[in-house]
Motif scaffolding. Structure first.
Motif, PDB file in Angstrom:
ATOM      1  N   THR A 208       0.833  -1.198   0.000  1.00  0.00           N
ATOM      2  CA  THR A 208       0.000   0.000   0.000  1.00  0.00           C
ATOM      3  C   THR A 208       0.871   1.253   0.000  1.00  0.00           C
ATOM      4  N   HIS A 209       1.938   1.228   0.750  1.00  0.00           N
ATOM      5  CA  HIS A 209       2.850   2.372   0.805  1.00  0.00           C
ATOM      6  C   HIS A 209       3.426   2.668  -0.583  1.00  0.00           C
ATOM      7  N   ILE A 210       3.830   1.644  -1.286  1.00  0.00           N
ATOM      8  CA  ILE A 210       4.379   1.824  -2.634  1.00  0.00           C
ATOM      9  C   ILE A 210       3.306   2.345  -3.583  1.00  0.00           C
ATOM     10  N   ALA A 211       2.095   1.788  -3.491  1.00  0.00           N
ATOM     11  CA  ALA A 211       1.009   2.240  -4.368  1.00  0.00           C
ATOM     12  C   ALA A 211       0.696   3.712  -4.123  1.00  0.00           C
ATOM     13  N   GLN A 212       0.665   4.117  -2.873  1.00  0.00           N
ATOM     14  CA  GLN A 212       0.391   5.512  -2.554  1.00  0.00           C
ATOM     15  C   GLN A 212       1.522   6.420  -3.038  1.00  0.00           C
ATOM     16  N   ALA A 213       2.757   5.978  -2.896  1.00  0.00           N
ATOM     17  CA  ALA A 213       3.897   6.774  -3.358  1.00  0.00           C
ATOM     18  C   ALA A 213       3.854   6.950  -4.874  1.00  0.00           C
ATOM     19  N   LEU A 214       3.520   5.880  -5.596  1.00  0.00           N
ATOM     20  CA  LEU A 214       3.416   5.981  -7.052  1.00  0.00           C
ATOM     21  C   LEU A 214       2.285   6.927  -7.454  1.00  0.00           C
ATOM     22  N   GLY A 215       1.161   6.852  -6.747  1.00  0.00           N
ATOM     23  CA  GLY A 215       0.050   7.763  -7.013  1.00  0.00           C
ATOM     24  C   GLY A 215       0.442   9.206  -6.744  1.00  0.00           C
ATOM     25  N   HIS A 216       1.144   9.435  -5.658  1.00  0.00           N
ATOM     26  CA  HIS A 216       1.594  10.784  -5.310  1.00  0.00           C
ATOM     27  C   HIS A 216       2.532  11.325  -6.389  1.00  0.00           C
ATOM     28  N   LEU A 217       3.455  10.496  -6.837  1.00  0.00           N
ATOM     29  CA  LEU A 217       4.374  10.911  -7.896  1.00  0.00           C
ATOM     30  C   LEU A 217       3.616  11.250  -9.177  1.00  0.00           C
ATOM     31  N   ALA A 218       2.616  10.441  -9.511  1.00  0.00           N
ATOM     32  CA  ALA A 218       1.824  10.699 -10.717  1.00  0.00           C
ATOM     33  C   ALA A 218       1.085  12.028 -10.607  1.00  0.00           C
ATOM     34  N   VAL A 219       0.535  12.328  -9.442  1.00  0.00           N
ATOM     35  CA  VAL A 219      -0.164  13.605  -9.230  1.00  0.00           C
ATOM     36  C   VAL A 219       0.813  14.764  -9.390  1.00  0.00           C
ATOM     37  N   ARG A 220       1.991  14.621  -8.845  1.00  0.00           N
ATOM     38  CA  ARG A 220       2.990  15.687  -8.961  1.00  0.00           C
ATOM     39  C   ARG A 220       3.393  15.931 -10.413  1.00  0.00           C
ATOM     40  N   GLN A 221       3.210  14.919 -11.256  1.00  0.00           N
ATOM     41  CA  GLN A 221       3.532  15.058 -12.676  1.00  0.00           C
ATOM     42  C   GLN A 221       2.304  15.435 -13.502  1.00  0.00           C
ATOM     43  N   GLY A 222       1.190  15.748 -12.825  1.00  0.00           N
ATOM     44  CA  GLY A 222       0.009  16.251 -13.506  1.00  0.00           C
ATOM     45  C   GLY A 222      -1.067  15.229 -13.825  1.00  0.00           C
ATOM     46  N   ALA A 223      -0.893  13.986 -13.415  1.00  0.00           N
ATOM     47  CA  ALA A 223      -1.896  12.955 -13.693  1.00  0.00           C
ATOM     48  C   ALA A 223      -3.014  13.007 -12.651  1.00  0.00           C
ATOM     49  N   HIS A 224      -4.138  12.449 -13.011  1.00  0.00           N
ATOM     50  CA  HIS A 224      -5.253  12.279 -12.078  1.00  0.00           C
ATOM     51  C   HIS A 224      -5.221  10.832 -11.612  1.00  0.00           C
ATOM     52  N   VAL A 225      -5.254  10.632 -10.318  1.00  0.00           N
ATOM     53  CA  VAL A 225      -5.204   9.268  -9.789  1.00  0.00           C
ATOM     54  C   VAL A 225      -6.379   9.015  -8.863  1.00  0.00           C
ATOM     55  N   ARG A 226      -6.621   7.754  -8.634  1.00  0.00           N
ATOM     56  CA  ARG A 226      -7.687   7.341  -7.723  1.00  0.00           C
ATOM     57  C   ARG A 226      -7.185   6.130  -6.965  1.00  0.00           C
TER      58      ARG A 226
END
Length: 55
Positions: free
Chosen positions: A9-27
């Motif tokens: 879960t920690h890795i999934a959240q970190a990847l989502g956070h990185l994607a948001v910082r790069q302008g992606a929309h995540v869920r």
């Protein structure tokens, strides 16, 4: 099955956070919730596709 407490879960959240910082929309949701939404959307004609394809 993957062991409990290894940081999935920690890795999934970190990847989502990185994607948001790069302008992606995540869920971030539980797999069971996603499967329930897909099952509910299928009779609605195409909404399941929307849930799987990023905008």
């Amino acid at each position: 099955m993957v062991d409990l407490g290894v940081g999935k879960t920690h890795i999934a959240q970190a990847l989502g956070h990185l994607a948001v910082r790069q302008g992606a929309h995540v869920r971030f949701t539980k797999t069971s919730r996603n499967l329930d939404e897909l099952a509910d959307a299928r009779p609605a004609g195409g909404q399941a596709r929307r849930a799987l394809i990023p905008s």
